[in-house]
Design an enzyme around this catalytic site. Structure first.
Site, PDB file in Angstrom:
ATOM      1  N   ASP A 150       0.810  -1.208   0.000  1.00  7.65           N
ATOM      2  CA  ASP A 150       0.000   0.000   0.000  1.00  7.65           C
ATOM      3  C   ASP A 150       0.849   1.267   0.000  1.00  7.65           C
ATOM      4  OD1 ASP A 150      -2.349   1.406  -0.038  1.00  7.65           O
ATOM      5  OD2 ASP A 150      -2.992   0.860   1.980  1.00  7.65           O
ATOM      6  N   GLU A 182       2.613   7.026  -2.126  1.00  6.07           N
ATOM      7  CA  GLU A 182       2.408   8.387  -2.610  1.00  6.07           C
ATOM      8  C   GLU A 182       2.578   9.446  -1.528  1.00  6.07           C
ATOM      9  OE1 GLU A 182      -1.062   6.091  -3.354  1.00  6.07           O
ATOM     10  OE2 GLU A 182       0.028   5.934  -1.490  1.00  6.07           O
ATOM     11  N   ASP A 216      -8.906   3.323  -3.572  1.00  5.67           N
ATOM     12  CA  ASP A 216      -9.980   3.372  -2.569  1.00  5.67           C
ATOM     13  C   ASP A 216     -11.240   4.038  -3.113  1.00  5.67           C
ATOM     14  OD1 ASP A 216      -8.084   2.237  -0.950  1.00  5.67           O
ATOM     15  OD2 ASP A 216      -7.648   4.068   0.160  1.00  5.67           O
TER      16      ASP A 216
END
Length: 624
Positions: A349, A352, A416
């Site tokens: 995950d 960024e 998401d």
């Protein structure tokens, strides 16, 4: 930056047009006028334009590329809202994509107000300064700086970068298939999907030891299962956003007692166990002191460990520009605590969140390393897997990306999405994400079945969950997710109708596995994505160029998922040059026209070419 969301502003002191060129062979010196000192040097090679700044004051760069009025452009990394980028401006900066992503929507307004987290149509986890043109060329800007692709003008495209790029690469081909092949060869190709994936869905549960009982309930209901994905294998902490994971990457014995033994039992039944990891370490975990003592974290401007707020808990950023830190994370965290423990895959995950004010080991400005960070993160994961000889067997999936992530990351996921049918943050955005990233060399894409983000009373409906499962059955990987607020949202095993429907969709996925295997082999050999834009194989039909809510699954299936609530019929454009058979009715249609078909839950619009090699396989779907 605020929790992965960025406000970007710029003030231009001077923008100077370099109108004069002195040419010496393939080297061009550019200046503002004849007799003025050159400020930029351009070297032309067969496939690229190489740039060198001759003036240290230059810190912005613009170039215009000729455009035709009717030109279409695609790419830009993983774009969620618009596949055809023509007519819009796209900043390219890896970030949280935002909640809602539509400034006219209530949920975006509330998210902006609360956490600056609303986002807009261009926000994406995975930007890439590359586009494909309907003029059958592709252009890539080799830079990690903040960039903007502006396609709003009729006669030119404008590219802006906040540094002079190293080069601009150009690709040309007689058709789109060869162009995509060339790009995938340039950026990297993924191995074939692991054999275990084809056995069914990866079931996402984060219910501690109860996850095993719930998995068994699903299997007894007929769900075909390839893996159990428990992102909470590391334990939980509670925040206002919902249940969050404890970011200290090792098994939590309290939440999952005897996990190693349970994993072995699952493996014996042909089911793999997957977990979760990201490139940060929480300050209250056991790994943080070890990494800090070794100097593995990025530093603040005072030389201390940089601490980042990830939403009511703090973390250190492992500095992957420090080779020792990257090797430690690959070996000690992913290698020893995950692969050796028995995990066969995980969600890798984030990526960024690199702050732009940290100091890095390689000495490069963090504003230039921010976009590069996801690719470094992917490389760490791939290196860990290779060290155990499990490339092509272990499977990690990422949402963040940038140029070159294709070489290391075997599987993307769409991030998401909101748990709804919304235009800019719901089910439909997953198709756009798959198509835009796919033409740039990312062969495999998938999403959280049912979406992820539930905020401000926005919760899943059974209809959404079933429609999402229908789409997922026709993607490379089926994987469910309970979302950020599992107790507020309906789950697959809580509703008999939803469970029965999901089981049927997994059987369809398994039935199509022989076809998917041929697409996986094609992806590894040629770089063609599994999910393809209609124009890839029907480029002489311009009506296919702007379609983003339907896709080709390989070259023989056309899938047009229902993405509106309460919709039981759907109009679908069938590309010309082929005859198409509607899977559920058996009715054959001539391509080059729009047809309307019944699309009740359980029968998403799916068509196959009448001359398909797998026609008998597709025909059998009708009776499933």
């Amino acid at each position: 930056m605020y929790r992965g969301n960025f406000e970007v502003e710029d003030y231009i002191v001077e923008r100077s047009a370099l109108r004069h060129a002195d040419v010496d062979g393939n080297v061009i010196s550019l200046s503002e006028a004849e007799g003025r000192a050159p400020r930029l040097e351009l070297t032309v090679s067969e496939t690229a334009l190489h740039f060198r700044s001759l003036d240290e004051t230059i810190n912005r760069f613009w170039i215009r590329i000729h455009a035709d009025n009717d030109e279409h452009v695609w790419g830009g990394g993983e774009q969620m809202s618009y596949f055809d980028m023509r007519g819009r401006r796209f900043p390219l900066w890896t970030s949280e994509p935002g909640v809602g992503r539509d400034k006219t929507s209530e949920i975006t307004f509330k998210s902006d107000l609360k956490d600056k987290a609303g986002g807009d149509y261009y926000n994406t986890n995975y930007p890439q300064p590359t586009y494909i043109s309907s003029a059958r060329y592709a252009l890539h800007v080799e830079t990690t700086a903040y960039s903007v692709f502006d396609f709003r003008r009729k006669t030119f495209h404008e590219i802006e970068t906040w540094a002079v790029p190293e080069r601009i690469e150009l690709f040309a081909a007689p058709n789109f298939v060869e162009l995509v092949e060339a790009l995938s060869l340039r950026f990297g190709r993924q191995p074939e999907l692991p054999d275990w994936v084809y056995k069914g869905a990866i079931i996402g549960l984060k219910d501690g030891v109860n996850s095993f009982e719930r998995l068994e309930k699903m299997r007894n209901a007929g769900v075909q299962v390839s893996g159990l994905w428990c992102e909470d294998w590391v334990g939980l902490r509670q925040t206002s956003f919902g249940s969050r994971l404890f970011w200290d990457w090792q098994a939590n014995d309290e939440r999952y007692p005897d996990l190693r033994e349970r994993i072995a039992e699952l493996n014996g039944e042909g089911i793999r166990f997957l977990g979760y990891v990201n490139p940060y370490l929480c300050v209250d975990g056991s790994l943080f002191p070890e990494a800090e003592a070794a100097g593995y974290f990025a530093k603040d401007q005072l030389g201390r460990t940089a601490i980042v707020d990830f939403g009511e808990f703090d973390c250190g950023v492992v500095d992957f520009t420090n080779r020792q830190a990257a090797d430690w994370f690959a070996e000690e965290v992913i290698g020893r605590r995950m692969l050796d423990f028995g995990l066969t895959g995980w969600m890798a995950d984030f990526g960024e969140y690199l702050p732009i004010d940290v100091e890095l080991s390689n000495g490069i400005d963090a504003k230039l390393m921010h976009n590069a960070w996801p690719t470094l993160w992917a490389e760490v994961n791939a290196k860990a897997i290779a060290s155990r000889g499990k490339t092509g067997e272990a499977l990690f999936f990422m949402r963040a990306g940038f140029t070159g992530v294709q070489k290391h990351c075997p599987l993307l996921w769409g991030g998401d999405q909101s748990v709804d049918f919304s235009r800019h943050d719901g089910l439909v955005t997953v198709m756009c994400a798959a198509l835009s990233s796919g033409v740039l060399g990312n062969a495999y894409h998938h999403s959280d079945i049912g979406g992820y983000t539930s905020l401000f009373g926005n919760v899943r409906t059974p209809e959404l969950l079933m429609r999402w499962a229908e789409m997922a059955a026709f993607t490379p990987v089926m994987r469910s997710h309970e979302g950020n607020r599992p107790r507020d949202n309906i789950q697959i095993d809580q509703d008999p109708e939803v469970l029965d429907h999901f089981a049927r969709m997994t059987r369809i996925y398994v039935h199509l596995a022989p076809y998917l295997k041929t697409l996986s082999k094609e992806a590894a050999a040629r770089g063609l994505p599994v999910q393809r834009p209609l124009f890839l194989h029907h480029e002489h039909d311009p009506k296919t160029y702007a379609i983003q809510d339907a896709y080709l699954y390989g070259s023989e299936l056309l899938v047009a998922p229902v993405w509106h609530a309460a919709q039981e019929v759907r109009s679908v454009y069938l590309p010309g040059g082929a005859d198409w058979v509607h899977v559920w009715s058996g009715v054959e249609y001539t391509g080059g026209e729009e047809v309307t078909v019944a699309s009740p839950i359980g029968c998403p619009p799916v068509f196959y070419r009448s001359d398909a090699a797998f026609a008998e396989t597709f025909k059998a779907l009708k009776g499933m």
